[in-house]
Design a protein around this motif. Sequence first.
Motif, PDB file in Angstrom:
ATOM      1  N   ILE A  59       0.822  -1.220   0.000  1.00  0.00           N
ATOM      2  CA  ILE A  59       0.000   0.000   0.000  1.00  0.00           C
ATOM      3  C   ILE A  59       0.859   1.274   0.000  1.00  0.00           C
ATOM      4  O   ILE A  59       0.536   2.243  -0.674  1.00  0.00           O
ATOM      5  CB  ILE A  59      -0.965  -0.013   1.207  1.00  0.00           C
ATOM      6  N   CYS A  60       1.946   1.262   0.748  1.00  0.00           N
ATOM      7  CA  CYS A  60       2.707   2.503   0.929  1.00  0.00           C
ATOM      8  C   CYS A  60       3.749   2.732  -0.162  1.00  0.00           C
ATOM      9  O   CYS A  60       4.490   3.707  -0.098  1.00  0.00           O
ATOM     10  CB  CYS A  60       3.373   2.526   2.294  1.00  0.00           C
TER      11      CYS A  60
ATOM     12  N   ALA B 109       2.859   2.793  -3.415  1.00  0.00           N
ATOM     13  CA  ALA B 109       2.138   3.200  -4.631  1.00  0.00           C
ATOM     14  C   ALA B 109       2.681   4.521  -5.161  1.00  0.00           C
ATOM     15  O   ALA B 109       2.685   4.745  -6.372  1.00  0.00           O
ATOM     16  CB  ALA B 109       0.641   3.314  -4.335  1.00  0.00           C
TER      17      ALA B 109
ATOM     18  N   HIS C 269       5.692   6.260  -3.574  1.00  0.00           N
ATOM     19  CA  HIS C 269       7.132   6.464  -3.313  1.00  0.00           C
ATOM     20  C   HIS C 269       7.708   5.168  -2.758  1.00  0.00           C
ATOM     21  O   HIS C 269       6.957   4.298  -2.347  1.00  0.00           O
ATOM     22  CB  HIS C 269       7.372   7.631  -2.341  1.00  0.00           C
TER      23      HIS C 269
ATOM     24  N   ARG D 177      11.648   6.654   2.108  1.00  0.00           N
ATOM     25  CA  ARG D 177      10.995   7.782   2.740  1.00  0.00           C
ATOM     26  C   ARG D 177      10.445   7.407   4.118  1.00  0.00           C
ATOM     27  O   ARG D 177      10.364   8.229   5.010  1.00  0.00           O
ATOM     28  CB  ARG D 177       9.825   8.221   1.869  1.00  0.00           C
ATOM     29  N   ILE D 178      10.047   6.151   4.230  1.00  0.00           N
ATOM     30  CA  ILE D 178       9.437   5.672   5.475  1.00  0.00           C
ATOM     31  C   ILE D 178      10.511   5.332   6.504  1.00  0.00           C
ATOM     32  O   ILE D 178      10.427   5.762   7.654  1.00  0.00           O
ATOM     33  CB  ILE D 178       8.534   4.451   5.185  1.00  0.00           C
TER      34      ILE D 178
ATOM     35  N   VAL E  85      -0.226   8.374   8.442  1.00  0.00           N
ATOM     36  CA  VAL E  85      -0.909   7.376   7.604  1.00  0.00           C
ATOM     37  C   VAL E  85      -2.251   7.931   7.129  1.00  0.00           C
ATOM     38  O   VAL E  85      -2.622   7.778   5.963  1.00  0.00           O
ATOM     39  CB  VAL E  85      -1.071   6.034   8.359  1.00  0.00           C
TER      40      VAL E  85
ATOM     41  N   GLU F 297      -2.985  11.020   6.589  1.00  0.00           N
ATOM     42  CA  GLU F 297      -2.709  11.997   5.545  1.00  0.00           C
ATOM     43  C   GLU F 297      -2.338  11.310   4.227  1.00  0.00           C
ATOM     44  O   GLU F 297      -2.841  11.669   3.163  1.00  0.00           O
ATOM     45  CB  GLU F 297      -1.552  12.886   6.031  1.00  0.00           C
ATOM     46  N   MET F 298      -1.478  10.285   4.316  1.00  0.00           N
ATOM     47  CA  MET F 298      -1.013   9.588   3.117  1.00  0.00           C
ATOM     48  C   MET F 298      -2.147   8.877   2.384  1.00  0.00           C
ATOM     49  O   MET F 298      -2.123   8.770   1.169  1.00  0.00           O
ATOM     50  CB  MET F 298       0.048   8.537   3.480  1.00  0.00           C
ATOM     51  N   LEU F 299      -3.107   8.368   3.158  1.00  0.00           N
ATOM     52  CA  LEU F 299      -4.145   7.541   2.541  1.00  0.00           C
ATOM     53  C   LEU F 299      -5.460   8.290   2.319  1.00  0.00           C
ATOM     54  O   LEU F 299      -6.494   7.679   2.078  1.00  0.00           O
ATOM     55  CB  LEU F 299      -4.372   6.269   3.373  1.00  0.00           C
TER      56      LEU F 299
ATOM     57  N   ILE G 210      -1.068  -1.172   9.754  1.00  0.00           N
ATOM     58  CA  ILE G 210       0.045  -0.374   9.222  1.00  0.00           C
ATOM     59  C   ILE G 210       0.599   0.546  10.317  1.00  0.00           C
ATOM     60  O   ILE G 210       1.806   0.619  10.539  1.00  0.00           O
ATOM     61  CB  ILE G 210      -0.406   0.444   7.984  1.00  0.00           C
TER      62      ILE G 210
ATOM     63  N   LEU H  17       4.366   0.438  11.889  1.00  0.00           N
ATOM     64  CA  LEU H  17       5.284   1.580  11.771  1.00  0.00           C
ATOM     65  C   LEU H  17       5.713   2.089  13.147  1.00  0.00           C
ATOM     66  O   LEU H  17       6.882   2.410  13.355  1.00  0.00           O
ATOM     67  CB  LEU H  17       4.621   2.695  10.958  1.00  0.00           C
TER      68      LEU H  17
END
Length: 141
Positions: free
Chosen positions: A27-28, A30, A32, A36-37, A51, A53-55, A69, A73
């Motif tokens: 998922i993360c 897609a 980048h 970055r993580i 998360v 914000e990202m999704l 997730i 993290l």
Amino acid sequence: MLELALLIPLLAQSLPEGPGKELVEVICTACHDTNRIVAKQGTKAEWQSRVLEMLQECPDVAQDERDKIVNYLAKSFPKHVNVNTASAKEIEAALELSAKEAEAIVTFRQDNGKFHAVQDLKKVAAVDSAKLDAVKDRIEY
Ligand code: HEC
């Protein structure tokens, strides 16, 4: 083509093992890569808002997948904290201690000077030693 197939795993920054790893990989990545993580640290609350914000534009990711997730993290890339300079609030959030325990650490520091190792922190009577052992990798001096 064989060479390329061998190179790809080396280029991707590998994630630590743990429940939720596959979800992050799928998922993360897609938008980048995982570099970055892995460069980031955060408390559970911080990862939660990142998360979210990202999704924002990925409504098809279910809530239980989001929770997995965030847990992955927060466990894999926790926030580090310097116990000699941080405020009680920062210590409380990063080390998952109670407000009372975090305040006791700051008071002890003011009275006795810097901490140098987890053994020093264990001298703070109000703090549960087992909790410190669980988070000792996140503590900086
Ligand atoms: C829809 C595309 C998209 C997806 C999916 C996505 N990201 Fe991002 N991400 C971005 C963009 C664009 C940036 C750079 C902009 C920024 O820094 O805010 C970014 C930046 C980041 C950063 C660095 C931000 C910072 O504070 O410097 C982190 C950490 C991150 N993403 C984590 C994740 C995680 C974890 C997931 C999976 C839950 C994820 N991303 C999924 C688009 C995405």
